[in-house]
Design a protein around this motif. Structure first.
Motif, short mmCIF file in Angstrom:
data_model
loop_
_atom_site.label_atom_id
_atom_site.label_comp_id
_atom_site.label_asym_id
_atom_site.label_seq_id
_atom_site.Cartn_x
_atom_site.Cartn_y
_atom_site.Cartn_z
N GLY A 13 0.73 -1.13 0.09
CA GLY A 13 0.12 0.02 -0.13
C GLY A 13 0.85 1.24 -0.09
O GLY A 13 1.95 1.27 0.61
N TYR A 14 0.44 2.28 -0.53
CA TYR A 14 1.04 3.32 -0.72
C TYR A 14 1.24 4.04 0.69
O TYR A 14 0.83 3.69 1.81
N LEU A 15 2.50 5.23 0.61
CA LEU A 15 2.69 5.89 1.94
C LEU A 15 1.73 6.14 2.67
O LEU A 15 0.80 6.99 2.29
N GLY A 16 1.44 6.01 3.87
CA GLY A 16 0.43 6.44 4.75
C GLY A 16 -0.95 5.73 4.62
O GLY A 16 -1.96 6.34 5.28
N ALA A 17 -0.84 4.71 4.06
CA ALA A 17 -2.41 4.16 3.89
C ALA A 17 -2.59 3.42 5.24
O ALA A 17 -4.05 3.23 5.04
N GLY A 18 -1.91 2.94 6.02
CA GLY A 18 -2.55 2.34 7.13
C GLY A 18 -1.89 1.04 7.32
O GLY A 18 -2.58 0.03 7.94
N LYS A 19 -0.83 0.41 6.47
CA LYS A 19 -0.35 -0.71 6.46
C LYS A 19 0.09 -1.17 7.88
O LYS A 19 -0.16 -2.28 8.41
N THR A 20 0.91 -0.45 8.68
CA THR A 20 1.21 -0.90 10.04
C THR A 20 -0.07 -0.95 10.97
O THR A 20 0.18 -1.85 12.05
N THR A 21 -0.94 0.10 10.86
CA THR A 21 -2.15 -0.22 11.59
C THR A 21 -2.77 -1.66 11.26
O THR A 21 -3.08 -2.10 12.37
N LEU A 22 -2.84 -1.88 10.06
CA LEU A 22 -3.38 -3.34 9.77
C LEU A 22 -2.48 -4.46 10.38
O LEU A 22 -3.02 -5.35 10.99
N LEU A 23 -1.16 -4.25 10.20
CA LEU A 23 -0.31 -5.23 10.74
C LEU A 23 -0.46 -5.49 12.26
O LEU A 23 -0.42 -6.60 12.66
N ASN A 24 -0.67 -4.26 13.03
CA ASN A 24 -0.60 -4.41 14.36
C ASN A 24 -2.10 -5.07 14.91
O ASN A 24 -2.20 -5.91 15.89
N ARG A 25 -3.37 -4.91 14.05
CA ARG A 25 -4.63 -5.63 14.35
C ARG A 25 -4.27 -7.17 14.07
O ARG A 25 -4.70 -7.93 14.77
N ILE A 26 -3.52 -7.49 12.99
CA ILE A 26 -3.01 -8.84 12.84
C ILE A 26 -2.28 -9.52 13.94
O ILE A 26 -2.73 -10.49 14.47
N LEU A 27 -1.27 -8.81 14.53
CA LEU A 27 -0.55 -9.24 15.38
C LEU A 27 -1.14 -9.57 16.72
O LEU A 27 -0.49 -10.29 17.52
N THR A 28 -1.91 -8.63 17.04
CA THR A 28 -2.92 -8.59 18.32
C THR A 28 -4.13 -9.31 18.29
O THR A 28 -4.84 -9.43 19.22
N GLY A 29 -4.48 -9.83 17.10
CA GLY A 29 -5.76 -10.25 16.95
C GLY A 29 -6.00 -11.83 17.47
O GLY A 29 -4.91 -12.41 17.76
N ASP A 30 -7.13 -12.08 17.64
CA ASP A 30 -7.28 -13.41 18.53
C ASP A 30 -7.65 -14.52 17.11
O ASP A 30 -8.85 -15.06 16.95
#
Length: 337
Positions: A13-30
């Motif tokens: 995804g392009y700069l600032g799209a929210g990739k890291t936010t999604l990655l955090n959701r994945i890493l902390t998801g159940d």
């Protein structure tokens, strides 16, 4: 199922799209999975890995260049190192820099025999910033290619635009890639079961989940014409189109394979994605293929249903696509009586 191979999610995804936010959701998801994560940033000092929430996962940072050009060898070495570690993990996520072209990254899993044997590309998931995507598309070919390569799109930050703007954005996205589901989200709050472990890079599985995936009705082929763009050693003609060609004639599988390999060898620089389901003469199973630039692979998969129309469909996404040439090439591969 992917058997014993470890699934890999390519998160782009392009700069600032929210990739890291999604990655955090994945890493902390159940979700019960343990992930190994590779974070790539463009520049000498990276911050994305520092933005990840504490987790049990294995984290690897690559910040000595863009993973799609200067450091693909480093990516292969990192993946080999991961596979050699005694620590067990269930899946891998690669978060690319916002300036990455996903194509060469996807090719990584086709050019190395060890990676082919032990890993499988589960999906290319692209995060799109609803507020800024039109500007990004005007300025960057990479933003367009990230959308063209996607198997699934997270349309993020939807609260920052109106419903009519969202409709126009989705129309724009489908003009670039008519065949990919779009999930609307704020702060990347998308149901993880919709995007993880779906095998969405496998065309046969996509069509089983979404019956009209290859139908032109799923989205009319279109194109985007942006300014010529050159960034970090990428030089592109940024016009991307997509088309579908079909045939009711059974295909000679070997002849089709030879033609596809020859065509992609000559035109692969312009082909971002190629995929298809083929009715092979004398075979009760579907022949499924998919290609990335000059790389193509295929195998026989799910049997045709007893009432199913055995039609061959081929999808091409790229530049300078010649419908007449592709139609003629496919027609020449029809099985002889």
């Amino acid at each position: 199922m992917t058997g014993e191979r470890i699934p890999v999610t390519l998160l782009t995804g392009y700069l600032g799209a929210g990739k890291t936010t999604l990655l955090n959701r994945i890493l902390t998801g159940d979700h019960g999975r343990r992930y190994a994560v590779i974070v790539n940033e463009f520049g000498e000092v990276g911050i994305d890995i520092d933005l990840l929430l504490p987790a049990e996962e294995e984290l690897f940072e690559m910040n000595n260049g863009c993973v799609c050009c200067t450091v693909r060898g480093d990516l292969i070495r990192t993946l080999h190192s991961l596979l050699d570690r005694p620590t067990q993990f269930d899946a891998i996520i690669i978060e690319t820099t916002g300036l990455a072209d996903p194509g060469p990254v996807a090719q990584t899993f086709f050019v190395d025999s060890i990676l082919q044997e032990r890993l499988v590309l589960d999906s290319i998931t692209t995060v799109v910033d609803a507020k800024h995507i039109r500007l990004a598309l005007a300025d960057s070919t990479e933003a367009e290619e990230q959308i063209a390569f996607a198997d699934q799109i997270i349309l993020n930050k939807i609260s920052l635009v109106t419903e009519s703007e969202l409709f126009a954005i989705e129309k724009k996205l489908h003009a670039i890639n008519p065949f990919t589901p779009i999930y609307r989200a704020d702060r990347a709050a998308v149901s993880l079961e919709n995007i993880l472990g779906k095998g969405s890079f496998d065309l046969e599985r996509i069509t089983r989940l979404e019956s009209g995936f290859l139908s032109p009705a799923h989205g009319e082929p279109g194109h985007v014409n942006d300014e010529h763009c050159e960034q970090h050693d990428h030089s592109h003609d940024s016009s991307v189109t997509s088309l579908v060609i079909e045939s009711d004639q059974p295909m000679d599988a070997q002849r089709l394979s030879d033609w596809l390999n020859e065509y992609l060898a000559e035109h692969g620089g312009d082909i971002l994605r190629a995929k298809g389901i083929i009715n092979a003469a004398g075979e009760h199973r579907r022949l499924v293929f998919q290609g990335v630039h000059m790389m193509v692979e295929g195998d026989f998969q799910q049997p045709w249903g007893p009432e199913e129309r055995r039609q061959s469909q081929m999808v091409f996404i790229g530049r300078n696509l010649n419908r007449a040439e592709l139609n003629a090439g496919m027609a020449a591969c029809a099985a002889r009586p």
